[in-house]
Design a protein around this motif. Sequence first.
Motif, mmCIF file in Angstrom:
data_model
loop_
_atom_site.group_PDB
_atom_site.id
_atom_site.type_symbol
_atom_site.label_atom_id
_atom_site.label_comp_id
_atom_site.label_asym_id
_atom_site.label_seq_id
_atom_site.Cartn_x
_atom_site.Cartn_y
_atom_site.Cartn_z
ATOM 1 N N PRO A 105 0.831 -1.213 0.000
ATOM 2 C CA PRO A 105 0.000 0.000 0.000
ATOM 3 C C PRO A 105 0.862 1.259 0.000
ATOM 4 O O PRO A 105 2.047 1.224 0.351
ATOM 5 N N GLU A 106 0.246 2.352 -0.401
ATOM 6 C CA GLU A 106 0.953 3.631 -0.394
ATOM 7 C C GLU A 106 1.355 4.034 1.023
ATOM 8 O O GLU A 106 2.407 4.617 1.250
ATOM 9 N N MET A 107 0.478 3.739 1.979
ATOM 10 C CA MET A 107 0.745 4.089 3.367
ATOM 11 C C MET A 107 0.048 3.070 4.261
ATOM 12 O O MET A 107 -1.065 2.641 3.980
ATOM 13 N N VAL A 108 0.705 2.665 5.336
ATOM 14 C CA VAL A 108 0.096 1.739 6.283
ATOM 15 C C VAL A 108 0.541 2.096 7.685
ATOM 16 O O VAL A 108 1.700 2.454 7.912
ATOM 17 N N ILE A 109 -0.398 2.049 8.618
ATOM 18 C CA ILE A 109 -0.072 2.273 10.022
ATOM 19 C C ILE A 109 -0.595 1.095 10.831
ATOM 20 O O ILE A 109 -1.507 0.379 10.411
ATOM 21 N N GLY A 110 0.006 0.891 11.991
ATOM 22 C CA GLY A 110 -0.454 -0.151 12.894
ATOM 23 C C GLY A 110 -1.391 0.424 13.937
ATOM 24 O O GLY A 110 -1.149 1.512 14.469
ATOM 25 N N LEU A 111 -2.463 -0.279 14.207
ATOM 26 C CA LEU A 111 -3.395 0.092 15.272
ATOM 27 C C LEU A 111 -3.156 -0.864 16.432
ATOM 28 O O LEU A 111 -3.595 -2.022 16.384
ATOM 29 N N PRO A 112 -2.439 -0.424 17.468
ATOM 30 C CA PRO A 112 -2.095 -1.333 18.577
ATOM 31 C C PRO A 112 -3.347 -1.799 19.309
ATOM 32 O O PRO A 112 -4.337 -1.055 19.435
ATOM 33 N N LEU A 113 -3.315 -3.021 19.790
ATOM 34 C CA LEU A 113 -4.402 -3.564 20.589
ATOM 35 C C LEU A 113 -3.997 -3.570 22.052
ATOM 36 O O LEU A 113 -2.840 -3.860 22.385
ATOM 37 N N GLU A 114 -4.925 -3.267 22.922
ATOM 38 C CA GLU A 114 -4.632 -3.246 24.353
ATOM 39 C C GLU A 114 -4.229 -4.643 24.822
ATOM 40 O O GLU A 114 -4.879 -5.637 24.487
ATOM 41 N N LYS A 115 -3.162 -4.716 25.568
ATOM 42 C CA LYS A 115 -2.638 -6.016 25.992
ATOM 43 C C LYS A 115 -3.618 -6.768 26.874
ATOM 44 O O LYS A 115 -3.670 -8.003 26.849
ATOM 45 N N THR A 116 -4.401 -6.040 27.659
ATOM 46 C CA THR A 116 -5.310 -6.705 28.595
ATOM 47 C C THR A 116 -6.708 -6.916 28.017
ATOM 48 O O THR A 116 -7.564 -7.496 28.676
ATOM 49 N N ALA A 117 -6.931 -6.468 26.791
ATOM 50 C CA ALA A 117 -8.269 -6.571 26.205
ATOM 51 C C ALA A 117 -8.568 -8.007 25.780
ATOM 52 O O ALA A 117 -7.655 -8.776 25.446
ATOM 53 N N ASN A 118 -9.847 -8.345 25.802
ATOM 54 C CA ASN A 118 -10.300 -9.624 25.254
ATOM 55 C C ASN A 118 -10.387 -9.459 23.738
ATOM 56 O O ASN A 118 -11.330 -8.870 23.218
ATOM 57 N N LYS A 119 -9.397 -9.952 23.048
ATOM 58 C CA LYS A 119 -9.252 -9.650 21.613
ATOM 59 C C LYS A 119 -10.151 -10.552 20.766
ATOM 60 O O LYS A 119 -9.678 -11.433 20.053
ATOM 61 N N ASN A 120 -11.437 -10.289 20.823
ATOM 62 C CA ASN A 120 -12.390 -11.042 20.021
ATOM 63 C C ASN A 120 -12.829 -10.226 18.813
ATOM 64 O O ASN A 120 -12.347 -9.104 18.586
ATOM 65 N N THR A 121 -13.740 -10.765 18.036
ATOM 66 C CA THR A 121 -14.169 -10.103 16.798
ATOM 67 C C THR A 121 -14.774 -8.729 17.064
ATOM 68 O O THR A 121 -14.494 -7.755 16.343
ATOM 69 N N LEU A 122 -15.607 -8.629 18.096
ATOM 70 C CA LEU A 122 -16.266 -7.352 18.376
ATOM 71 C C LEU A 122 -15.264 -6.303 18.841
ATOM 72 O O LEU A 122 -15.390 -5.124 18.488
ATOM 73 N N TYR A 123 -14.267 -6.723 19.583
ATOM 74 C CA TYR A 123 -13.233 -5.779 19.996
ATOM 75 C C TYR A 123 -12.477 -5.249 18.780
ATOM 76 O O TYR A 123 -12.223 -4.042 18.663
ATOM 77 N N CYS A 124 -12.131 -6.135 17.855
ATOM 78 C CA CYS A 124 -11.417 -5.705 16.644
ATOM 79 C C CYS A 124 -12.264 -4.739 15.830
ATOM 80 O O CYS A 124 -11.764 -3.732 15.304
ATOM 81 N N ALA A 125 -13.563 -5.023 15.714
ATOM 82 C CA ALA A 125 -14.459 -4.117 14.979
ATOM 83 C C ALA A 125 -14.503 -2.754 15.653
ATOM 84 O O ALA A 125 -14.532 -1.716 14.979
#
Length: 271
Positions: A105-125
């Motif tokens: 891609p022309e530009m890409v950034i990372g969106l960090p996820l909280e370490k303590t979060a429950n990383k499920n589908t709804l959290y990602c959305a």
Amino acid sequence: MALITLTSDIGSQDYLVGALKGQLLQINPAFTLVDISHTLSPFNYPQAAYVCRNAINNFPPYTFHLLLVNLFEKKPEQLLLAYHQEQYILCADNGLLTMILEGKPEMVIGLPLEKTANKNTLYCARVMGQAVQELQSGASLLNIGIPDVSFTETNHLRPLLSESWIEGQIIFIDNFENIVVNITHAQFEEQRKGRSFKIVFKRNEVISTISETYADVPEGEKLALFNAAGYLEIAINKGNAAGLFGLQGFTEKSQNMQNRLFYQTVRIHFE
């Protein structure tokens, strides 16, 4: 307000598609949400890339495309937000991005996820939706995540080329069981060089003309054409090509079963 497309491999049997829309509308009730597909085959990256690429190409500039596809290929530590050819793509860091774009891609950034979060589908959305809201509120793309982040890159599935033939793989089977092959019209013409040709599949099935519509052949007859996305399609007029010919789409399983590879490929011979 933001126009957001949604693509996933979640399916439509349970609550998740509705719930993720609810998460997005909690962030901003004015979001316009457009479904692309929620029935992508799990783990089928070539299929997902084909569907996403050709949907994205038809949307207005600055549309946001949320791809909830194979989110948990590995333990997620970040999501990706890419900007490319006036489109925003948000997805997992799983290699799908470069398959869709057929490059970086022309530009890409990372969106960090909280370490303590429950990383499920709804959290990602929710993380994706919050990034969209920040951009809509005037934030700079470079300020809502980690710029120039390292991310997983995977090459898109390319046809094999020879002077006398081109061989593609089946990447998608549509609702009518028409078969889509990863050979574009441009690739076909470049390799053809004005020569006659034979499209060969399932050992003894041959097509030697390109049709413009399904109705170009009698009912029940096979045909080949280039579809609206510009990809080679094999079909039967008012029939089910995949089922009748015993053809299947590209899957991880088929890669490891040499006795089934024949049924995943279509070769065009030039004469």
